[in-house]
Design an enzyme around this catalytic site. Structure first.
Site, PDB file in Angstrom:
ATOM      1  N   ARG A  17       0.829  -1.206   0.000  1.00 32.69           N
ATOM      2  CA  ARG A  17       0.000   0.000   0.000  1.00 32.69           C
ATOM      3  C   ARG A  17       0.864   1.257   0.000  1.00 32.69           C
ATOM      4  O   ARG A  17       0.519   2.252  -0.636  1.00 32.69           O
ATOM      5  CB  ARG A  17      -0.972   0.013   1.188  1.00 32.69           C
ATOM      6  CG  ARG A  17      -2.092  -1.009   1.059  1.00 32.69           C
ATOM      7  CD  ARG A  17      -2.929  -0.783  -0.206  1.00 32.69           C
ATOM      8  NE  ARG A  17      -3.767  -1.903  -0.557  1.00 32.69           N
ATOM      9  CZ  ARG A  17      -3.425  -2.924  -1.344  1.00 32.69           C
ATOM     10  NH1 ARG A  17      -2.209  -3.017  -1.844  1.00 32.69           N
ATOM     11  NH2 ARG A  17      -4.280  -3.876  -1.645  1.00 32.69           N
ATOM     12  N   GLU A  43       2.041   1.513  -3.461  1.00 29.94           N
ATOM     13  CA  GLU A  43       0.923   2.006  -4.266  1.00 29.94           C
ATOM     14  C   GLU A  43       0.726   3.516  -4.067  1.00 29.94           C
ATOM     15  O   GLU A  43       0.498   4.258  -5.028  1.00 29.94           O
ATOM     16  CB  GLU A  43      -0.346   1.251  -3.870  1.00 29.94           C
ATOM     17  CG  GLU A  43      -1.590   1.658  -4.627  1.00 29.94           C
ATOM     18  CD  GLU A  43      -2.800   0.876  -4.152  1.00 29.94           C
ATOM     19  OE1 GLU A  43      -3.516   0.366  -5.028  1.00 29.94           O
ATOM     20  OE2 GLU A  43      -3.031   0.770  -2.922  1.00 29.94           O
ATOM     21  N   SER A  67      15.502  14.573   3.232  1.00 26.63           N
ATOM     22  CA  SER A  67      16.409  13.610   3.841  1.00 26.63           C
ATOM     23  C   SER A  67      15.664  12.471   4.528  1.00 26.63           C
ATOM     24  O   SER A  67      14.663  12.684   5.204  1.00 26.63           O
ATOM     25  CB  SER A  67      17.294  14.318   4.871  1.00 26.63           C
ATOM     26  OG  SER A  67      18.113  13.388   5.539  1.00 26.63           O
TER      27      SER A  67
END
Length: 156
Positions: free
Chosen positions: A96, A99, A122
């Site tokens: 997820r 995604e 960073s």
């Protein structure tokens, strides 16, 4: 003396030991973090092989888990970071996030560059927080905060 690892093998094995000891002792990552002076996210990442712990924090965690002196030493070593293979993740939770970056990655990049200019956020000078909050429509929501220092690209 500061030591650095050249492979992920030892830290992967230690991470497995940590997770098993954590389960046997019925401890949470929050409980393991108590007394370290560090954030839950940082200690969790360290226990899963992604960060080195300061000596005192390594000892606190090792004592709670019943780990030996070699484990304390390994927890202090600078790891070879990166735990996801060079393929699409198959774990549903990790997928997820993959995604989300597939959908919003270019949006995040565009907004960061528009607001800050050319550079990066960073992952070293970085804070991570995960909170569970009630959803007014029912159920729960995950609030994930990624807080990284902006580092501008410097022409040379």
């Amino acid at each position: 003396m500061i030591q650095s690892q050249h492979s992920q093998t030892a830290r992967h094995a230690l991470a497995e030991t940590v997770v098993l000891a954590k389960a046997r002792k019925n401890l949470s990552f929050a409980q393991l973090t108590e007394g370290t002076g560090l954030s839950e996210a940082f200690v969790t990442a360290a226990l899963l092989g992604q960060h080195a712990l300061p000596a005192d924090a390594a000892r606190v965690v090792a004592d709670k888990l019943g780990l030996d002196d070699d484990a304390v030493l390994l927890l202090q070593m600078i790891p070879l970071r990166g735990s996801i293979d060079d393929r699409v993740p198959t774990d549903p939770t990790i997928y997820r996030f993959y995604e989300m970056l597939q959908v919003y990655g270019t949006t995040l990049k565009a907004l960061v560059h528009e607001k800050f200019g050319d550079g990066i956020i960073s992952a070293i000078n970085f804070r991570l927080d995960v909170k569970k909050v009630d959803d007014p429509e029912g159920g729960s929501r995950a609030v994930i905060t990624l807080d990284g220092k902006y580092l501008p690209t410097k022409p040379f």
